[in-house]
Design an enzyme around this catalytic site. Sequence first.
Site, short mmCIF file in Angstrom:
data_model
loop_
_atom_site.label_atom_id
_atom_site.label_comp_id
_atom_site.label_asym_id
_atom_site.label_seq_id
_atom_site.Cartn_x
_atom_site.Cartn_y
_atom_site.Cartn_z
N LYS A 146 0.84 -1.20 0.00
CA LYS A 146 0.00 0.00 0.00
C LYS A 146 0.88 1.25 0.00
CE LYS A 146 -3.17 2.60 3.00
NZ LYS A 146 -3.83 2.63 4.32
N ASP A 159 -2.47 10.47 3.78
CA ASP A 159 -3.88 10.10 3.93
C ASP A 159 -4.60 11.06 4.86
OD1 ASP A 159 -6.28 8.80 3.89
OD2 ASP A 159 -5.68 7.20 5.25
N LYS A 162 -10.04 12.60 8.50
CA LYS A 162 -9.56 12.16 9.80
C LYS A 162 -9.55 13.34 10.78
CE LYS A 162 -6.29 8.75 7.90
NZ LYS A 162 -6.79 7.53 8.58
N ASP A 215 1.68 6.27 5.70
CA ASP A 215 0.68 5.37 5.13
C ASP A 215 1.16 4.67 3.86
OD1 ASP A 215 -1.72 4.18 5.67
OD2 ASP A 215 -2.93 5.62 4.55
N ASP A 275 -12.10 6.96 3.89
CA ASP A 275 -10.89 6.72 4.68
C ASP A 275 -10.52 5.24 4.70
OD1 ASP A 275 -8.70 7.42 6.23
OD2 ASP A 275 -9.79 7.25 8.12
N GLU A 314 -9.44 3.60 2.19
CA GLU A 314 -8.95 3.71 0.81
C GLU A 314 -7.87 2.70 0.47
OE1 GLU A 314 -5.60 4.89 2.82
OE2 GLU A 314 -7.65 5.46 3.28
N ARG A 331 -7.58 -0.49 0.97
CA ARG A 331 -8.07 -1.74 0.38
C ARG A 331 -8.49 -1.55 -1.08
NH1 ARG A 331 -12.37 -2.09 5.08
NH2 ARG A 331 -10.60 -1.01 6.01
#
Length: 501
Positions: A266, A271, A278, A289, A348, A350, A352
């Site tokens: 990933k 993010d 968030k 991230d 959020d 995201e 996956r």
Amino acid sequence: MTAVADRSLGPELARTSSIGDADVLVIGLTAADDGPAIAPADAFGDVLDDDTRAALLASLLAVGAKGKPEELTRVPAPAGLGVDSVLAVGLGPVDKVDAEQIRKSAGVAGRALTGVGTAVTTLSGLDLGAAAEGFYLGAYQFTTFKSGKSAPKPGDQPVNRVEFLVPDAQYGEEAFFRAQAVAEAVATARDFVNTPPSHLFPAEFASRAAELAQAAGLQVEILDENELGDKGFGGILGVGKGSSRQPRLIRITYAGGDPKVALIGKGITFDTGGISIKPAAGMENMTSDMGGAAAVIATTLLAARLSLPLTVIATVPMAENMPSADAQRPGDVLTQYGGTTVEVINTDAEGRLILADAIVRAGEDDPDYIIDVATLTGAQMVALGTRTPGVMGTDEFRDRVARISQSVGENAWAMPLPAELRADINSKIADLANVAPHRWGGMLSAGLFLKEFVPEGVQWAHLDVAGPAYNTGGPFGYIGKGGTGVPVRTLIATLENIAAE
């Protein structure tokens, strides 16, 4: 290898059979009911003879040394030893001294040696590889963006060189080479993670990874936003379209023979959560991230450096998740690469979405194994804390990866993918929803979502390293503040295990 140009990742490492011109001698100290003892007890007698050992132990006892794990005690060197001082690092009870404890103790010692030119150590007499990894990673610092008054002063600089006492010049050559290579790969992943998103956005991340891969002679392919659109990578595009800095997909191939392993990481370079934004507190830590991507890239380069007899294909999606007039909205439906439709309930969730695209693309290479790595869910930390990765996947391979991870000190823990949670990611209007309508088992629901995209018959492991990839607290062992490089050592040990079989 380095993720930042013109930068040394750690101290110079070397083997030696004498103290030479070192400034500090680092020794191990074990704990026992009758008092601490210097370890190893029966090695390097030409450096530490009985009289020197006795004088040194007396000095350490006089200042209260106990030999507790990672305890540091520094004393003036006995006359004639050839160094200015001796740093004793605790190893704990002698019956519990294993490779990971040596790695931790060496890491604490390495971090304490600021301002030292050259250190020499006897910890190599316990485990040369573990000691080398620990010193290198413990001494790691990321100071690229410090300047002027905040730049490290000479006395704050990490140790420049660490020499490891060995019986002769050829001793442990293979173990030493591997330890250096592994430590440098972990540090490379740390550098990627620690580089701020202002300087490491998707295009730049892909460019730096490609530069490292090409220098290693590996095959590289980069897809920009237009190519991603043409080929139907809806997950990557959906996440990245809210940012002015467009997404990328990089593929790096090391062709070392059969079997074939697909590594997926990933790569969210920052993010915000997107429209499902968030909380502001702690959002700066979302520079981490892309920890999964960093680990996968570093591991692929490492597999090539170690000439492992297998093929590794890294498929790494990179995007920045931002809120804007162009960002995807909660309630939108996107079409993943391969045709599966997904209702985006929470922007959020995201990671996956970009991983699903990458998993399907990786499956087209007909791999024998797929391993994906992601800082995927806050639920990982709720379930397992900040230092224990969760591993999900096909049962046998999941358990195998967890065992390997525990053996190298990264301590991943096998987690289930309960069948009863699968229905919770059904959507009323699309094939899948990207989150369940409740908070229970969030790490497991994410794993179940990814499972939908894994080809039948492929051995698969999913590592959620949301907490372990980035240390927001104080240093411990060979881990400093910031990027940790987890799970590079798990990944390379797994590749070695696969190659051996």
